[in-house]
Scaffold this motif. Structure first.
Motif, PDB file in Angstrom:
ATOM      1  N   GLU A 132      19.326  -8.767  21.545  1.00  0.00           N
ATOM      2  CA  GLU A 132      18.727  -7.727  20.717  1.00  0.00           C
ATOM      3  C   GLU A 132      19.826  -7.100  19.879  1.00  0.00           C
ATOM      4  OE1 GLU A 132      16.722  -4.936  23.184  1.00  0.00           O
ATOM      5  OE2 GLU A 132      15.272  -6.398  23.960  1.00  0.00           O
ATOM      6  N   GLN A 133      19.634  -7.092  18.569  1.00  0.00           N
ATOM      7  CA  GLN A 133      20.592  -6.482  17.649  1.00  0.00           C
ATOM      8  C   GLN A 133      19.847  -5.581  16.689  1.00  0.00           C
ATOM      9  OE1 GLN A 133      22.638  -9.993  15.900  1.00  0.00           O
ATOM     10  NE2 GLN A 133      24.512  -9.067  16.639  1.00  0.00           N
ATOM     11  N   ASP A 134      20.491  -4.503  16.270  1.00  0.00           N
ATOM     12  CA  ASP A 134      19.931  -3.677  15.206  1.00  0.00           C
ATOM     13  C   ASP A 134      21.052  -3.001  14.439  1.00  0.00           C
ATOM     14  OD1 ASP A 134      20.339  -0.751  16.190  1.00  0.00           O
ATOM     15  OD2 ASP A 134      19.399  -1.722  17.904  1.00  0.00           O
ATOM     16  N   THR A 135      20.805  -2.738  13.179  1.00  0.00           N
ATOM     17  CA  THR A 135      21.740  -2.005  12.340  1.00  0.00           C
ATOM     18  C   THR A 135      20.967  -0.988  11.519  1.00  0.00           C
ATOM     19  OG1 THR A 135      23.299  -3.856  12.144  1.00  0.00           O
ATOM     20  CG2 THR A 135      23.451  -2.122  10.485  1.00  0.00           C
ATOM     21  N   LEU A 136      21.337   0.273  11.623  1.00  0.00           N
ATOM     22  CA  LEU A 136      20.840   1.326  10.745  1.00  0.00           C
ATOM     23  C   LEU A 136      21.776   1.391   9.546  1.00  0.00           C
ATOM     24  CD1 LEU A 136      18.790   3.754  10.472  1.00  0.00           C
ATOM     25  CD2 LEU A 136      20.654   5.179  11.372  1.00  0.00           C
ATOM     26  N   PRO A 163      26.446  -0.093   6.500  1.00  0.00           N
ATOM     27  CA  PRO A 163      26.050   0.144   7.889  1.00  0.00           C
ATOM     28  C   PRO A 163      26.430   1.552   8.341  1.00  0.00           C
ATOM     29  CG  PRO A 163      28.033  -1.198   7.811  1.00  0.00           C
ATOM     30  CD  PRO A 163      27.552  -1.064   6.401  1.00  0.00           C
ATOM     31  N   LEU A 164      25.567   2.143   9.172  1.00  0.00           N
ATOM     32  CA  LEU A 164      25.814   3.471   9.734  1.00  0.00           C
ATOM     33  C   LEU A 164      25.936   3.416  11.255  1.00  0.00           C
ATOM     34  CD1 LEU A 164      23.194   5.445   7.613  1.00  0.00           C
ATOM     35  CD2 LEU A 164      25.646   5.188   7.148  1.00  0.00           C
ATOM     36  N   ARG A 165      25.080   2.630  11.871  1.00  0.00           N
ATOM     37  CA  ARG A 165      25.092   2.505  13.327  1.00  0.00           C
ATOM     38  C   ARG A 165      24.628   1.099  13.701  1.00  0.00           C
ATOM     39  NH1 ARG A 165      21.696   6.299  14.448  1.00  0.00           N
ATOM     40  NH2 ARG A 165      19.916   4.996  15.029  1.00  0.00           N
ATOM     41  N   GLN A 166      25.210   0.540  14.754  1.00  0.00           N
ATOM     42  CA  GLN A 166      24.911  -0.835  15.140  1.00  0.00           C
ATOM     43  C   GLN A 166      24.887  -0.942  16.645  1.00  0.00           C
ATOM     44  OE1 GLN A 166      27.341  -3.074  16.573  1.00  0.00           O
ATOM     45  NE2 GLN A 166      26.084  -4.920  16.523  1.00  0.00           N
ATOM     46  N   SER A 167      24.003  -1.789  17.185  1.00  0.00           N
ATOM     47  CA  SER A 167      24.018  -2.038  18.620  1.00  0.00           C
ATOM     48  C   SER A 167      23.642  -3.495  18.896  1.00  0.00           C
ATOM     49  CB  SER A 167      23.060  -1.100  19.365  1.00  0.00           C
ATOM     50  OG  SER A 167      21.720  -1.430  19.109  1.00  0.00           O
ATOM     51  N   THR A 168      24.184  -4.028  19.977  1.00  0.00           N
ATOM     52  CA  THR A 168      23.897  -5.386  20.421  1.00  0.00           C
ATOM     53  C   THR A 168      23.724  -5.367  21.936  1.00  0.00           C
ATOM     54  OG1 THR A 168      25.217  -6.377  18.639  1.00  0.00           O
ATOM     55  CG2 THR A 168      24.737  -7.762  20.555  1.00  0.00           C
ATOM     56  N   THR A 169      22.625  -5.937  22.407  1.00  0.00           N
ATOM     57  CA  THR A 169      22.388  -6.078  23.838  1.00  0.00           C
ATOM     58  C   THR A 169      22.172  -7.549  24.143  1.00  0.00           C
ATOM     59  OG1 THR A 169      21.339  -3.897  23.979  1.00  0.00           O
ATOM     60  CG2 THR A 169      20.956  -5.424  25.803  1.00  0.00           C
ATOM     61  N   LYS A 187      25.793  -4.313  26.733  1.00  0.00           N
ATOM     62  CA  LYS A 187      25.398  -3.562  25.543  1.00  0.00           C
ATOM     63  C   LYS A 187      26.625  -2.992  24.858  1.00  0.00           C
ATOM     64  CE  LYS A 187      22.157  -0.157  23.749  1.00  0.00           C
ATOM     65  NZ  LYS A 187      20.989   0.715  24.033  1.00  0.00           N
ATOM     66  N   VAL A 188      26.640  -3.114  23.534  1.00  0.00           N
ATOM     67  CA  VAL A 188      27.724  -2.591  22.704  1.00  0.00           C
ATOM     68  C   VAL A 188      27.102  -1.763  21.590  1.00  0.00           C
ATOM     69  CG1 VAL A 188      29.609  -3.182  21.137  1.00  0.00           C
ATOM     70  CG2 VAL A 188      29.239  -4.548  23.204  1.00  0.00           C
ATOM     71  N   GLU A 189      27.682  -0.578  21.340  1.00  0.00           N
ATOM     72  CA  GLU A 189      27.190   0.295  20.273  1.00  0.00           C
ATOM     73  C   GLU A 189      28.347   0.688  19.364  1.00  0.00           C
ATOM     74  OE1 GLU A 189      25.366   3.347  22.764  1.00  0.00           O
ATOM     75  OE2 GLU A 189      23.405   2.609  22.110  1.00  0.00           O
ATOM     76  N   GLY A 190      28.053   0.724  18.062  1.00  0.00           N
ATOM     77  CA  GLY A 190      29.088   1.072  17.095  1.00  0.00           C
ATOM     78  C   GLY A 190      28.614   2.110  16.097  1.00  0.00           C
ATOM     79  N   VAL A 191      29.548   2.913  15.601  1.00  0.00           N
ATOM     80  CA  VAL A 191      29.271   3.919  14.579  1.00  0.00           C
ATOM     81  C   VAL A 191      30.233   3.697  13.423  1.00  0.00           C
ATOM     82  CG1 VAL A 191      29.285   6.377  14.017  1.00  0.00           C
ATOM     83  CG2 VAL A 191      28.424   5.613  16.241  1.00  0.00           C
ATOM     84  N   TYR A 192      29.676   3.620  12.212  1.00  0.00           N
ATOM     85  CA  TYR A 192      30.481   3.482  10.988  1.00  0.00           C
ATOM     86  C   TYR A 192      30.598   4.862  10.350  1.00  0.00           C
ATOM     87  CZ  TYR A 192      29.311  -1.501  11.539  1.00  0.00           C
ATOM     88  OH  TYR A 192      29.139  -2.776  12.009  1.00  0.00           O
ATOM     89  N   ASP A 193      31.773   5.450  10.437  1.00  0.00           N
ATOM     90  CA  ASP A 193      32.026   6.797   9.933  1.00  0.00           C
ATOM     91  C   ASP A 193      32.625   6.678   8.536  1.00  0.00           C
ATOM     92  OD1 ASP A 193      32.822   9.364   9.369  1.00  0.00           O
ATOM     93  OD2 ASP A 193      34.089   9.606  11.143  1.00  0.00           O
ATOM     94  N   GLN A 242      36.492  -0.611   4.778  1.00  0.00           N
ATOM     95  CA  GLN A 242      36.661  -0.814   3.349  1.00  0.00           C
ATOM     96  C   GLN A 242      35.285  -0.827   2.696  1.00  0.00           C
ATOM     97  OE1 GLN A 242      38.886  -4.402   2.573  1.00  0.00           O
ATOM     98  NE2 GLN A 242      40.539  -3.856   3.990  1.00  0.00           N
ATOM     99  N   PRO A 243      35.192  -0.415   1.427  1.00  0.00           N
ATOM    100  CA  PRO A 243      33.891  -0.487   0.752  1.00  0.00           C
ATOM    101  C   PRO A 243      33.326  -1.900   0.797  1.00  0.00           C
ATOM    102  CG  PRO A 243      35.468   0.765  -0.560  1.00  0.00           C
ATOM    103  CD  PRO A 243      36.247   0.158   0.568  1.00  0.00           C
ATOM    104  N   GLY A 244      32.042  -2.005   1.140  1.00  0.00           N
ATOM    105  CA  GLY A 244      31.408  -3.312   1.205  1.00  0.00           C
ATOM    106  C   GLY A 244      31.365  -3.922   2.591  1.00  0.00           C
ATOM    107  N   ASP A 245      32.040  -3.336   3.583  1.00  0.00           N
ATOM    108  CA  ASP A 245      32.003  -3.862   4.948  1.00  0.00           C
ATOM    109  C   ASP A 245      30.568  -3.856   5.477  1.00  0.00           C
ATOM    110  OD1 ASP A 245      34.710  -4.174   4.879  1.00  0.00           O
ATOM    111  OD2 ASP A 245      35.177  -2.482   6.188  1.00  0.00           O
ATOM    112  N   MET A 246      30.208  -4.920   6.215  1.00  0.00           N
ATOM    113  CA  MET A 246      28.849  -5.044   6.727  1.00  0.00           C
ATOM    114  C   MET A 246      28.841  -5.601   8.142  1.00  0.00           C
ATOM    115  SD  MET A 246      26.545  -6.404   3.514  1.00  0.00           S
ATOM    116  CE  MET A 246      27.668  -7.686   2.997  1.00  0.00           C
TER     117      MET A 246
END
Length: 241
Positions: free
Chosen positions: A77-81, A91-97, A107-113, A136-140
């Motif tokens: 299960e993956q999602d990206t806000l 990307p703002l927030r990401q998770s992978t289970t 489960k891994v969760e990430g935040v793009y600040d 960097q600008p454009g990272d996804m």
């Protein structure tokens, strides 16, 4: 992303490829895939894109329900806000289970600040991958790169993206074929453009893009020259907003 369209029909469907580049707009959709593993049907997958207020969320869920698919790690299960800045998917927030078995989840969760241009991940990953990653600008994320390939695919196009996901940073390079090819998915055939990652080494990723279809017709991951995970589109429809 489009009006309801069932792909269970037995008639031949061929979608013509336009000469102009595909648009950058987003519309919600839900797509269902058959999931194959090492050449054998192993389960199902669902990809969903839907708005979240002024933002968007893209999700991918894969369910292995045949043979040893679940034990081999075909449950994901993956999602990206994310938001859209100009034509950039940010990307703002990401998770992978990952569910390697019934009793074991990772489960891994990430935040793009973006205010501080740094991303951080927490959860079941190594200490090294928990270190802050300069943005960097454009990272996804991986899911956003799939959306970007859908947006940018055109005959002979060379595509470059910077993957920042799960505490890792990689450069992804893709090459689109010179012209579409006929892709058979179940009882349906599409005129679809093959887009292949060219710098993955022994890990290959191939995405087939058909004009007028908001989601990849097929996504194939190959390892050491052999088919690994293979998602083949069954149906898609516009998602409720």
């Amino acid at each position: 992303m489009r009006a309801l369209l069932s792909l269970f029909a037995t008639a031949l469907l061929i979608v013509a490829w336009p000469t102009a580049a595909r648009g950058a707009g987003l519309e919600p959709f839900v797509a269902t895939y058959d999931a194959w593993y090492q050449g054998k049907q192993a389960g199902t997958a669902t990809m969903r894109l839907q708005p979240q207020g002024a933002q968007w969320q893209v999700d991918l869920g894969i369910r292995g329900n045949r043979g040893f698919a679940g034990i081999l790690g075909l449950n994901l299960e993956q999602d990206t806000l994310f938001d859209v800045v100009g034509t950039v998917y940010r990307p703002l927030r990401q998770s992978t289970t990952r569910k390697a078995a019934v009793f074991f989840n990772r489960k891994v969760e990430g935040v793009y600040d973006w205010a501080n241009n740094v991303a951080r991940w927490t959860g079941d990953l190594s200490k090294r991958r928990r270190d802050p990653v300069p943005l960097q600008p454009g990272d996804m994320s991986a899911l956003l790169i799939n959306l970007a390939v859908m947006r940018d695919a055109a005959p002979n196009a060379t595509l470059q993206y910077r993957f920042v996901d799960g505490g890792r940073v990689r450069q992804y390079a893709y090459q689109a074929a010179a012209e579409p090819e006929l892709v058979q998915v179940g009882d349906i055939s599409y005129s679809a453009l093959r887009v292949s990652r060219t710098n993955g080494g022994n890990d290959e990723m191939i995405i087939w893009v058909a004009d007028g279809v908001p989601t990849p017709v097929r996504i194939l991951q190959r390892e050491d020259g052999e088919d690994a995970v293979d998602l083949r589109l069954v149906e898609y429809q516009g998602a409720p907003q």
